[in-house]
Design a protein around this motif. Sequence first.
Motif, PDB file in Angstrom:
ATOM      1  N   THR A   1       0.872  -1.166   0.000  1.00  0.00           N
ATOM      2  CA  THR A   1       0.000   0.000   0.000  1.00  0.00           C
ATOM      3  C   THR A   1       0.910   1.216   0.000  1.00  0.00           C
ATOM      4  O   THR A   1       1.753   1.365   0.891  1.00  0.00           O
ATOM      5  CB  THR A   1      -0.918   0.019   1.230  1.00  0.00           C
ATOM      6  OG1 THR A   1      -1.757  -1.143   1.208  1.00  0.00           O
ATOM      7  CG2 THR A   1      -1.787   1.264   1.226  1.00  0.00           C
TER       8      THR A   1
ATOM      9  N   GLU B   1      -2.330  -1.478  -3.522  1.00  0.00           N
ATOM     10  CA  GLU B   1      -3.345  -0.476  -3.184  1.00  0.00           C
ATOM     11  C   GLU B   1      -2.619   0.858  -3.199  1.00  0.00           C
ATOM     12  O   GLU B   1      -1.836   1.162  -2.314  1.00  0.00           O
ATOM     13  CB  GLU B   1      -3.959  -0.781  -1.819  1.00  0.00           C
ATOM     14  CG  GLU B   1      -5.307  -0.094  -1.612  1.00  0.00           C
ATOM     15  CD  GLU B   1      -5.184   1.276  -0.983  1.00  0.00           C
ATOM     16  OE1 GLU B   1      -5.150   2.273  -1.757  1.00  0.00           O
ATOM     17  OE2 GLU B   1      -5.123   1.372   0.246  1.00  0.00           O
TER      18      GLU B   1
ATOM     19  N   GLY C   1      -5.292   7.627  -5.026  1.00  0.00           N
ATOM     20  CA  GLY C   1      -6.646   7.863  -5.499  1.00  0.00           C
ATOM     21  C   GLY C   1      -6.929   9.344  -5.583  1.00  0.00           C
ATOM     22  O   GLY C   1      -6.317  10.151  -4.884  1.00  0.00           O
TER      23      GLY C   1
ATOM     24  N   ASP D   1     -10.506  10.446  -5.628  1.00  0.00           N
ATOM     25  CA  ASP D   1     -11.889   9.990  -5.714  1.00  0.00           C
ATOM     26  C   ASP D   1     -12.878  11.122  -5.972  1.00  0.00           C
ATOM     27  O   ASP D   1     -12.811  12.175  -5.325  1.00  0.00           O
ATOM     28  CB  ASP D   1     -12.284   9.283  -4.422  1.00  0.00           C
ATOM     29  CG  ASP D   1     -11.615   7.931  -4.268  1.00  0.00           C
ATOM     30  OD1 ASP D   1     -10.714   7.624  -5.067  1.00  0.00           O
ATOM     31  OD2 ASP D   1     -12.013   7.181  -3.359  1.00  0.00           O
TER      32      ASP D   1
ATOM     33  N   CYS E   1      -6.213   7.410   1.014  1.00  0.00           N
ATOM     34  CA  CYS E   1      -6.155   7.104  -0.420  1.00  0.00           C
ATOM     35  C   CYS E   1      -7.510   7.297  -1.082  1.00  0.00           C
ATOM     36  O   CYS E   1      -7.597   7.791  -2.207  1.00  0.00           O
ATOM     37  CB  CYS E   1      -5.684   5.660  -0.623  1.00  0.00           C
ATOM     38  SG  CYS E   1      -4.020   5.334  -0.015  1.00  0.00           S
ATOM     39  N   ASN E   2      -8.567   6.894  -0.387  1.00  0.00           N
ATOM     40  CA  ASN E   2      -9.908   6.999  -0.965  1.00  0.00           C
ATOM     41  C   ASN E   2     -10.679   8.178  -0.395  1.00  0.00           C
ATOM     42  O   ASN E   2     -11.905   8.158  -0.304  1.00  0.00           O
ATOM     43  CB  ASN E   2     -10.697   5.705  -0.756  1.00  0.00           C
ATOM     44  CG  ASN E   2     -10.999   5.445   0.711  1.00  0.00           C
ATOM     45  OD1 ASN E   2     -10.169   5.736   1.579  1.00  0.00           O
ATOM     46  ND2 ASN E   2     -12.158   4.878   1.000  1.00  0.00           N
TER      47      ASN E   2
ATOM     48  N   TYR F   1      -6.511   7.774 -11.785  1.00  0.00           N
ATOM     49  CA  TYR F   1      -6.794   6.889 -10.656  1.00  0.00           C
ATOM     50  C   TYR F   1      -8.216   6.347 -10.737  1.00  0.00           C
ATOM     51  O   TYR F   1      -9.073   6.923 -11.399  1.00  0.00           O
ATOM     52  CB  TYR F   1      -6.607   7.633  -9.335  1.00  0.00           C
ATOM     53  CG  TYR F   1      -5.193   8.133  -9.121  1.00  0.00           C
ATOM     54  CD1 TYR F   1      -4.173   7.253  -8.781  1.00  0.00           C
ATOM     55  CD2 TYR F   1      -4.888   9.484  -9.275  1.00  0.00           C
ATOM     56  CE1 TYR F   1      -2.877   7.707  -8.599  1.00  0.00           C
ATOM     57  CE2 TYR F   1      -3.591   9.947  -9.089  1.00  0.00           C
ATOM     58  CZ  TYR F   1      -2.589   9.057  -8.751  1.00  0.00           C
ATOM     59  OH  TYR F   1      -1.306   9.501  -8.570  1.00  0.00           O
TER      60      TYR F   1
ATOM     61  N   LEU G   1      -9.930   4.511  -7.612  1.00  0.00           N
ATOM     62  CA  LEU G   1     -10.099   3.788  -6.351  1.00  0.00           C
ATOM     63  C   LEU G   1     -11.574   3.775  -5.943  1.00  0.00           C
ATOM     64  O   LEU G   1     -12.297   2.837  -6.228  1.00  0.00           O
ATOM     65  CB  LEU G   1      -9.219   4.407  -5.262  1.00  0.00           C
ATOM     66  CG  LEU G   1      -9.109   3.635  -3.938  1.00  0.00           C
ATOM     67  CD1 LEU G   1      -8.731   2.186  -4.145  1.00  0.00           C
ATOM     68  CD2 LEU G   1      -8.137   4.325  -3.001  1.00  0.00           C
TER      69      LEU G   1
ATOM     70  N   GLY H   1     -10.514  -1.855  -2.810  1.00  0.00           N
ATOM     71  CA  GLY H   1      -9.493  -1.830  -3.849  1.00  0.00           C
ATOM     72  C   GLY H   1      -9.959  -1.071  -5.063  1.00  0.00           C
ATOM     73  O   GLY H   1     -11.122  -0.656  -5.148  1.00  0.00           O
ATOM     74  N   GLY H   2      -9.045  -0.872  -6.023  1.00  0.00           N
ATOM     75  CA  GLY H   2      -9.369  -0.038  -7.159  1.00  0.00           C
ATOM     76  C   GLY H   2      -8.898  -0.588  -8.484  1.00  0.00           C
ATOM     77  O   GLY H   2      -8.491  -1.757  -8.597  1.00  0.00           O
TER      78      GLY H   2
ATOM     79  N   SER I   1      -4.747   3.144  -9.497  1.00  0.00           N
ATOM     80  CA  SER I   1      -4.974   2.913  -8.073  1.00  0.00           C
ATOM     81  C   SER I   1      -4.591   1.491  -7.667  1.00  0.00           C
ATOM     82  O   SER I   1      -4.720   1.135  -6.501  1.00  0.00           O
ATOM     83  CB  SER I   1      -6.445   3.177  -7.714  1.00  0.00           C
ATOM     84  OG  SER I   1      -6.729   4.560  -7.791  1.00  0.00           O
TER      85      SER I   1
END
Length: 451
Positions: free
Chosen positions: A208, A231, A234, A236, A265-266, A381, A383, A422-423, A427
């Motif tokens: 990650t 991972e 992102g 988002d 990340c998200n 990205y 994610l 997950g993406g 991502s």
Amino acid sequence: MGKYAVINPATGETVAEYPGATDEQIEEAIASAHRAYREWARKTTLAERAALAQKAADLMIERKEELGAIINREMGKPLDQAVGEAEFSGEITAAFAKNAETWLADEELQVEDGLRTFIRKQGIGPILGIMPWNYPYYQVARFASPNLILGNTIVLKHAEQCPESALALEKIYRDAGFPEGAYVNVFASHDQISTIIADDRIQGVSLTGSERAGAIIAEQAGKHLKKCVLELGGSDPFIVLDTANIDHAVEQAVGGRMENTGQACNGSKRIIVLDQYFDEFAEKFKAAIGGQSYENGDFGPLSSAKATETLASQVQGALDQGAEVLVGDSSPEGNRFTPTVITGVTPEMDVYSQELFGPVAQLYRVSSEEEAIELANSSPYGLGSVVICDDLERAESVGDRLDVGMVFIGAAGLEGADVPFGGVKKSGYGRELGKGGMEEFANKKLFRFAG
């Protein structure tokens, strides 16, 4: 001394330093994990390993205050969020322990020739985990706990600014009853990571981290024919369509952007709002973001001086290229970065395709659902995402057309201990959490019986 050190981002004080691993220690870590796989993991039952994981879960929750204080000084997470992360890590581990026998049950196949055929899921050996600083317990728990239950063993390389949380986790798994070698922490260098991946005793890698790190690890894993799960970053989208409750949309957007001081990340990094709601949303969003307070614990310092420098440079670059700040200050005080909203971002700007890792939101006005989807999918990205829309069928239809791994409808933060994460695109690939996460490093072994 090595590079592993606790540097309190709130003060810049170096609290403690830890020596990096020697090559001999790396060899012993791999050997120990390999021994534990052969002599423990392969000789214990799934139920026995799940019982140990449940003890680890109990310890994470029991020690949550101590664990929270550690990461508060390691990477600046507000204390209540830090304690909450430790508790959630225990809940994740408990969910894997509870569901393991169901999720890993033999899968009977109906086949043309009628022979008895099934898939049995088993461990494959030692797995290397390379973990990030932004969720020092959560990221480890969702990787290590399911693999230990499955029957793999773990070599864990944590972020260089998280040595104390790394050691605290290693102690929890040992105190829970996992034997020596089942979970081994290593303060490894980048060169030593390459050595570990190349070793034939290591059977997989989970990382990650950043897109750059993911590309390097994927290349090394591929060269040595090792399965990997990535991972990565992102950017988002948070899409506001037809809704009668703008206040709810604003509340969810603020929560989605500000969780962990925007270092998720998200996180909801790009807020995309239909034209008819934009003005009302923008005013309320600005007020809500501007009302965030360091003193009240709404956010903490960014994780390091380097992280602050990077984010400040990205925001200033956007302003230099014509973006506008609606609220906030791109001149941080130490590592304290005031929550900020920028608008007027266009595809020609660098920030349009970047991930902003910190409390900075991009706000976009769109004229239609189609434009919202096109903007959401324009990122490299993929994610997660959030869709706010009172018409749930329409929201689901929009989610179908988003190039992402996760769609949350009606609210941000719908992650769960037993829900896959997950993406796609840059991502990364693979899944963590839930049944899918538990199977990533499984040998899905085929059994066939003659008639």
